[in-house]
Design a protein around this motif. Structure first.
Motif, PDB file in Angstrom:
ATOM      1  N   HIS A 106      46.727   2.108 -41.804  1.00 43.17           N
ATOM      2  CA  HIS A 106      48.160   2.166 -41.122  1.00 43.17           C
ATOM      3  C   HIS A 106      48.687   0.752 -41.337  1.00 43.17           C
ATOM      4  CE1 HIS A 106      46.897   5.493 -38.253  1.00 43.17           C
ATOM      5  NE2 HIS A 106      47.891   5.828 -38.780  1.00 43.17           N
ATOM      6  N   VAL A 107      47.706  -0.323 -40.983  1.00 43.83           N
ATOM      7  CA  VAL A 107      48.140  -1.517 -41.456  1.00 43.83           C
ATOM      8  C   VAL A 107      48.708  -1.764 -42.970  1.00 43.83           C
ATOM      9  CG1 VAL A 107      47.175  -4.074 -41.351  1.00 43.83           C
ATOM     10  CG2 VAL A 107      46.370  -2.521 -39.737  1.00 43.83           C
ATOM     11  N   LYS A 108      47.804  -1.494 -44.072  1.00 35.18           N
ATOM     12  CA  LYS A 108      48.295  -1.138 -45.245  1.00 35.18           C
ATOM     13  C   LYS A 108      49.485  -0.691 -45.431  1.00 35.18           C
ATOM     14  CE  LYS A 108      46.714  -0.183 -49.990  1.00 35.18           C
ATOM     15  NZ  LYS A 108      48.010  -0.701 -50.450  1.00 35.18           N
ATOM     16  N   ASP A 109      49.809   0.533 -44.745  1.00 41.97           N
ATOM     17  CA  ASP A 109      51.064   1.061 -45.034  1.00 41.97           C
ATOM     18  C   ASP A 109      52.130   0.246 -44.308  1.00 41.97           C
ATOM     19  OD1 ASP A 109      49.848   3.391 -45.787  1.00 41.97           O
ATOM     20  OD2 ASP A 109      49.924   4.620 -44.012  1.00 41.97           O
ATOM     21  N   ILE A 110      52.109  -0.305 -43.162  1.00 43.75           N
ATOM     22  CA  ILE A 110      53.256  -1.213 -42.507  1.00 43.75           C
ATOM     23  C   ILE A 110      53.435  -2.442 -43.503  1.00 43.75           C
ATOM     24  CG2 ILE A 110      53.610  -3.044 -40.766  1.00 43.75           C
ATOM     25  CD1 ILE A 110      51.765  -1.292 -38.794  1.00 43.75           C
ATOM     26  N   PHE A 111      52.262  -2.848 -44.083  1.00 45.25           N
ATOM     27  CA  PHE A 111      52.577  -4.109 -44.972  1.00 45.25           C
ATOM     28  C   PHE A 111      53.208  -3.464 -46.434  1.00 45.25           C
ATOM     29  CE2 PHE A 111      51.044  -7.309 -47.701  1.00 45.25           C
ATOM     30  CZ  PHE A 111      50.899  -8.497 -46.969  1.00 45.25           C
ATOM     31  N   ASP A 112      52.890  -2.391 -46.828  1.00 44.18           N
ATOM     32  CA  ASP A 112      53.371  -1.866 -47.958  1.00 44.18           C
ATOM     33  C   ASP A 112      54.815  -1.484 -47.758  1.00 44.18           C
ATOM     34  OD1 ASP A 112      51.124  -2.376 -49.558  1.00 44.18           O
ATOM     35  OD2 ASP A 112      50.505  -0.177 -49.428  1.00 44.18           O
ATOM     36  N   GLN A 113      55.266  -0.809 -46.820  1.00 45.06           N
ATOM     37  CA  GLN A 113      56.676  -0.517 -46.312  1.00 45.06           C
ATOM     38  C   GLN A 113      57.380  -1.915 -46.399  1.00 45.06           C
ATOM     39  OE1 GLN A 113      58.194   2.459 -46.267  1.00 45.06           O
ATOM     40  NE2 GLN A 113      56.241   3.248 -46.962  1.00 45.06           N
ATOM     41  N   GLY A 114      57.000  -2.836 -45.640  1.00 47.99           N
ATOM     42  CA  GLY A 114      57.782  -4.212 -45.481  1.00 47.99           C
ATOM     43  C   GLY A 114      58.000  -4.746 -46.971  1.00 47.99           C
ATOM     44  N   LEU A 115      57.074  -4.627 -47.817  1.00 48.24           N
ATOM     45  CA  LEU A 115      57.298  -5.417 -49.119  1.00 48.24           C
ATOM     46  C   LEU A 115      58.042  -4.485 -50.070  1.00 48.24           C
ATOM     47  CD1 LEU A 115      53.637  -6.245 -50.196  1.00 48.24           C
ATOM     48  CD2 LEU A 115      55.391  -7.711 -49.983  1.00 48.24           C
ATOM     49  N   ASN A 116      58.137  -3.147 -49.665  1.00 49.53           N
ATOM     50  CA  ASN A 116      58.939  -2.256 -50.578  1.00 49.53           C
ATOM     51  C   ASN A 116      60.533  -2.621 -49.941  1.00 49.53           C
ATOM     52  OD1 ASN A 116      57.288  -0.972 -51.995  1.00 49.53           O
ATOM     53  ND2 ASN A 116      56.759   0.885 -50.524  1.00 49.53           N
ATOM     54  N   HIS A 117      60.654  -2.724 -48.650  1.00 47.83           N
ATOM     55  CA  HIS A 117      61.881  -3.125 -48.167  1.00 47.83           C
ATOM     56  C   HIS A 117      62.573  -4.502 -48.698  1.00 47.83           C
ATOM     57  CE1 HIS A 117      65.391  -3.242 -45.306  1.00 47.83           C
ATOM     58  NE2 HIS A 117      65.091  -4.223 -45.107  1.00 47.83           N
ATOM     59  N   ILE A 118      61.648  -5.549 -48.551  1.00 51.91           N
ATOM     60  CA  ILE A 118      61.870  -6.576 -49.395  1.00 51.91           C
ATOM     61  C   ILE A 118      62.411  -6.682 -50.728  1.00 51.91           C
ATOM     62  CG2 ILE A 118      61.422  -9.166 -49.998  1.00 51.91           C
ATOM     63  CD1 ILE A 118      61.766  -8.467 -46.933  1.00 51.91           C
ATOM     64  N   LYS A 119      61.693  -5.929 -51.637  1.00 52.59           N
ATOM     65  CA  LYS A 119      61.562  -5.867 -52.924  1.00 52.59           C
ATOM     66  C   LYS A 119      63.090  -4.909 -53.318  1.00 52.59           C
ATOM     67  CE  LYS A 119      57.050  -5.617 -54.375  1.00 52.59           C
ATOM     68  NZ  LYS A 119      55.655  -4.566 -54.827  1.00 52.59           N
ATOM     69  N   GLU A 120      63.569  -4.010 -52.519  1.00 49.71           N
ATOM     70  CA  GLU A 120      64.885  -3.271 -52.939  1.00 49.71           C
ATOM     71  C   GLU A 120      65.872  -3.997 -51.995  1.00 49.71           C
ATOM     72  OE1 GLU A 120      64.888   0.145 -49.650  1.00 49.71           O
ATOM     73  OE2 GLU A 120      63.661   0.440 -51.551  1.00 49.71           O
ATOM     74  N   ASP A 121      65.737  -5.169 -51.508  1.00 51.09           N
ATOM     75  CA  ASP A 121      66.736  -6.060 -50.780  1.00 51.09           C
ATOM     76  C   ASP A 121      67.868  -6.333 -51.754  1.00 51.09           C
ATOM     77  OD1 ASP A 121      68.046  -7.302 -48.560  1.00 51.09           O
ATOM     78  OD2 ASP A 121      67.234  -9.073 -49.142  1.00 51.09           O
ATOM     79  N   GLY A 122      69.187  -5.705 -51.271  1.00 50.49           N
ATOM     80  CA  GLY A 122      70.334  -5.846 -52.057  1.00 50.49           C
ATOM     81  C   GLY A 122      70.952  -5.241 -53.057  1.00 50.49           C
ATOM     82  N   GLN A 123      69.814  -3.881 -53.363  1.00 48.14           N
ATOM     83  CA  GLN A 123      70.203  -2.987 -54.242  1.00 48.14           C
ATOM     84  C   GLN A 123      70.855  -1.622 -53.722  1.00 48.14           C
ATOM     85  OE1 GLN A 123      66.478  -1.680 -56.097  1.00 48.14           O
ATOM     86  NE2 GLN A 123      65.955  -3.768 -57.066  1.00 48.14           N
TER      87      GLN A 123
END
Length: 125
Positions: A106-123
């Motif tokens: 779950h910790v990896k999932d939370i971390f990965d979801q946060g990174l995915n959100h940041i990477k698509e910011d603005g798109q």
């Protein structure tokens, strides 16, 4: 043109009672929402995020993390205590060495979801 920081709001006073009741019925209890907010606060420190990143890559001891992040072992130990209290990391002893890793998937999932959100910011605007 509207200021980008301006938040759109309704210009009406109609309350959609069925919708409000449906959401209220499904909303988690106050204590659970408080605990969730506390969990996200732990992610609010860049040192802890770096430690989580490192532990997502490999199980590591305090000495290794300290060298990686160019910090003292004491500072790393303090942050690991915070992460352990939040159940984001766990440890195991091998002789005199204590190794840390992410607590669960779950910790990896939370971390990965946060990174995915940041990477698509603005798109998606």
């Amino acid at each position: 043109m509207k200021d980008k920081l301006e938040i759109d709001r309704c210009d009406c006073t109609v309350i959609h009672e069925e919708l409000v009741e449906k959401v209220k019925k499904n909303m988690p209890q106050e204590e659970m929402l408080y605990d969730l907010a506390e969990l996200f606060k732990v992610f609010g420190d860049s040192t802890r995020v770096k430690i989580l990143w490192a532990l997502d890559e490999a199980e590591m001891c305090v000495c290794d993390i300290a060298v990686l992040l160019n910090m003292t072992q004491s500072a790393i130990s303090h942050q690991l205590r915070v992460l352990k209290q939040a159940r984001l990391v766990k440890n195991r002893r091998d002789g005199k060495v204590v190794y840390y890793s992410l607590d669960d998937e779950h910790v990896k999932d939370i971390f990965d979801q946060g990174l995915n959100h940041i990477k698509e910011d603005g798109q998606g605007e």
